[in-house]
Design a protein around this motif. Structure first.
Motif, PDB file in Angstrom:
ATOM      1  N   HIS A 132      59.109  88.511  69.265  1.00  0.00           N
ATOM      2  CA  HIS A 132      59.188  89.888  69.761  1.00  0.00           C
ATOM      3  C   HIS A 132      57.976  90.742  69.385  1.00  0.00           C
ATOM      4  CE1 HIS A 132      63.418  88.500  69.270  1.00  0.00           C
ATOM      5  NE2 HIS A 132      63.485  88.975  70.503  1.00  0.00           N
ATOM      6  N   LEU A 133      57.074  90.192  68.578  1.00  0.00           N
ATOM      7  CA  LEU A 133      55.914  90.929  68.067  1.00  0.00           C
ATOM      8  C   LEU A 133      56.310  92.236  67.390  1.00  0.00           C
ATOM      9  CD1 LEU A 133      53.060  90.345  70.668  1.00  0.00           C
ATOM     10  CD2 LEU A 133      53.419  89.234  68.459  1.00  0.00           C
ATOM     11  N   VAL A 134      57.390  92.166  66.616  1.00  0.00           N
ATOM     12  CA  VAL A 134      57.762  93.275  65.733  1.00  0.00           C
ATOM     13  C   VAL A 134      57.747  92.735  64.307  1.00  0.00           C
ATOM     14  CG1 VAL A 134      59.083  94.575  67.448  1.00  0.00           C
ATOM     15  CG2 VAL A 134      60.237  92.890  66.046  1.00  0.00           C
ATOM     16  N   PRO A 135      57.600  93.626  63.330  1.00  0.00           N
ATOM     17  CA  PRO A 135      57.441  93.169  61.944  1.00  0.00           C
ATOM     18  C   PRO A 135      58.699  92.550  61.344  1.00  0.00           C
ATOM     19  CG  PRO A 135      56.687  95.437  62.210  1.00  0.00           C
ATOM     20  CD  PRO A 135      57.402  95.071  63.461  1.00  0.00           C
ATOM     21  N   PHE A 136      58.444  91.671  60.391  1.00  0.00           N
ATOM     22  CA  PHE A 136      59.446  91.306  59.398  1.00  0.00           C
ATOM     23  C   PHE A 136      58.722  91.324  58.060  1.00  0.00           C
ATOM     24  CE2 PHE A 136      57.939  87.104  60.773  1.00  0.00           C
ATOM     25  CZ  PHE A 136      57.911  86.322  59.624  1.00  0.00           C
ATOM     26  N   PHE A 137      59.479  91.634  57.029  1.00  0.00           N
ATOM     27  CA  PHE A 137      58.845  91.855  55.729  1.00  0.00           C
ATOM     28  C   PHE A 137      59.827  91.511  54.628  1.00  0.00           C
ATOM     29  CE2 PHE A 137      60.934  95.605  57.210  1.00  0.00           C
ATOM     30  CZ  PHE A 137      61.640  96.070  56.107  1.00  0.00           C
ATOM     31  N   GLY A 138      59.283  91.203  53.471  1.00  0.00           N
ATOM     32  CA  GLY A 138      60.147  90.858  52.352  1.00  0.00           C
ATOM     33  C   GLY A 138      59.340  90.400  51.168  1.00  0.00           C
ATOM     34  N   VAL A 139      59.933  89.470  50.415  1.00  0.00           N
ATOM     35  CA  VAL A 139      59.280  88.930  49.228  1.00  0.00           C
ATOM     36  C   VAL A 139      59.371  87.410  49.235  1.00  0.00           C
ATOM     37  CG1 VAL A 139      59.635  90.967  47.771  1.00  0.00           C
ATOM     38  CG2 VAL A 139      61.357  89.150  47.790  1.00  0.00           C
ATOM     39  N   ALA A 140      58.355  86.808  48.621  1.00  0.00           N
ATOM     40  CA  ALA A 140      58.329  85.358  48.459  1.00  0.00           C
ATOM     41  C   ALA A 140      58.354  85.042  46.972  1.00  0.00           C
ATOM     42  CB  ALA A 140      57.063  84.775  49.096  1.00  0.00           C
ATOM     43  N   HIS A 141      59.039  83.977  46.633  1.00  0.00           N
ATOM     44  CA  HIS A 141      59.067  83.453  45.269  1.00  0.00           C
ATOM     45  C   HIS A 141      58.483  82.047  45.353  1.00  0.00           C
ATOM     46  CE1 HIS A 141      61.882  86.754  44.762  1.00  0.00           C
ATOM     47  NE2 HIS A 141      62.671  86.203  45.684  1.00  0.00           N
ATOM     48  N   VAL A 142      57.393  81.809  44.637  1.00  0.00           N
ATOM     49  CA  VAL A 142      56.670  80.550  44.736  1.00  0.00           C
ATOM     50  C   VAL A 142      56.628  79.894  43.360  1.00  0.00           C
ATOM     51  CG1 VAL A 142      54.476  79.461  45.344  1.00  0.00           C
ATOM     52  CG2 VAL A 142      55.270  81.475  46.619  1.00  0.00           C
ATOM     53  N   ALA A 143      57.187  78.685  43.282  1.00  0.00           N
ATOM     54  CA  ALA A 143      57.221  77.952  42.008  1.00  0.00           C
ATOM     55  C   ALA A 143      56.676  76.545  42.202  1.00  0.00           C
ATOM     56  CB  ALA A 143      58.662  77.867  41.494  1.00  0.00           C
ATOM     57  N   TYR A 144      56.050  76.043  41.144  1.00  0.00           N
ATOM     58  CA  TYR A 144      55.615  74.651  41.160  1.00  0.00           C
ATOM     59  C   TYR A 144      55.537  74.124  39.737  1.00  0.00           C
ATOM     60  CZ  TYR A 144      50.771  75.929  39.905  1.00  0.00           C
ATOM     61  OH  TYR A 144      49.648  76.397  39.263  1.00  0.00           O
ATOM     62  N   ILE A 145      55.561  72.815  39.618  1.00  0.00           N
ATOM     63  CA  ILE A 145      55.387  72.146  38.325  1.00  0.00           C
ATOM     64  C   ILE A 145      54.084  71.363  38.407  1.00  0.00           C
ATOM     65  CG2 ILE A 145      56.300  70.478  36.677  1.00  0.00           C
ATOM     66  CD1 ILE A 145      59.107  71.142  37.694  1.00  0.00           C
ATOM     67  N   PRO A 146      53.071  71.779  37.635  1.00  0.00           N
ATOM     68  CA  PRO A 146      51.767  71.111  37.694  1.00  0.00           C
ATOM     69  C   PRO A 146      51.861  69.640  37.281  1.00  0.00           C
ATOM     70  CG  PRO A 146      51.625  73.185  36.486  1.00  0.00           C
ATOM     71  CD  PRO A 146      53.082  72.903  36.697  1.00  0.00           C
TER      72      PRO A 146
END
Length: 189
Positions: free
Chosen positions: A81-95
């Motif tokens: 629809h070319l309208v915004p969506f927004f929020g937060v990301a949580h990014v985790a990893y184990i090296p």
């Protein structure tokens, strides 16, 4: 990728204004095509970038436990629809073998993936895949929570409804204890 054509964007916005019955020559709309074109340049700047590029530079640290950056704000545009969506990301990893990325690089990868006509599911998986490919960690777990304006201002009209997507790669695909650890860390303030 193709560069954005500012003149074409301005013409398209003018045509949209005319198509909805507006007068693009009235005072309040005179500069609108130019402003929208400049905004689209910024909002879609991720089209010419690759989230993997942020993981070209790594550090070697004696750390083999969870690295989590949570509550990374992002904005994107729904490709339907070319309208915004927004929020937060949580990014985790184990090296693995002490290979770590700069913390800001996790946020930059999310931002780059989001700055294009997009689906939330694709942001989640493209960041995880980039990290797996470039960092070769034991695992990556990403959660994205977002509000989609296509559900808020049109269609179902349910403001505040959140969509949550997750991606588990590596050890997180099968280790329920590791996944529970991430969820617990995300919930803590």
């Amino acid at each position: 990728m193709k560069e954005q054509d500012i003149n074409k964007l301005e013409q398209a916005v003018t045509m949209i204004l005319e198509a909805i019955g507006e007068d693009p020559t009235r005072e309040g709309l005179l500069e609108t095509p130019k402003r929208v074109a400049k905004m689209y340049q910024e909002v879609f700047e991720g089209l010419n970038k690759d989230p993997r590029e942020y993981f070209d530079t790594v550090f070697h640290e004696n750390h083999d436990e969870v690295v989590l950056v949570k509550d990374i704000p992002f904005y994107s545009m729904c490709e339907h629809h070319l309208v915004p969506f927004f929020g937060v990301a949580h990014v985790a990893y184990i090296p693995r073998n002490g290979v770590v990325a700069g913390l800001s690089k996790l946020a930059r990868a999310v931002e780059t993936a989001a700055r294009r006509p997009q689906l939330q599911e694709r942001i989640t998986s493209s960041v995880a895949d980039a990290m797996m490919e470039k960092l070769n960690p034991h695992g990556v777990y990403i959660i994205i929570e977002a509000e989609h304006m296509c559900m808020t201002m049109r269609g179902i009209k349910k403001p505040g409804a959140k969509t949550i997507t997750t991606v588990a790669r590596g050890i997180y695909e099968h280790d329920d204890v590791k996944r529970a650890e991430i969820l617990s860390l995300i919930r803590t303030n």
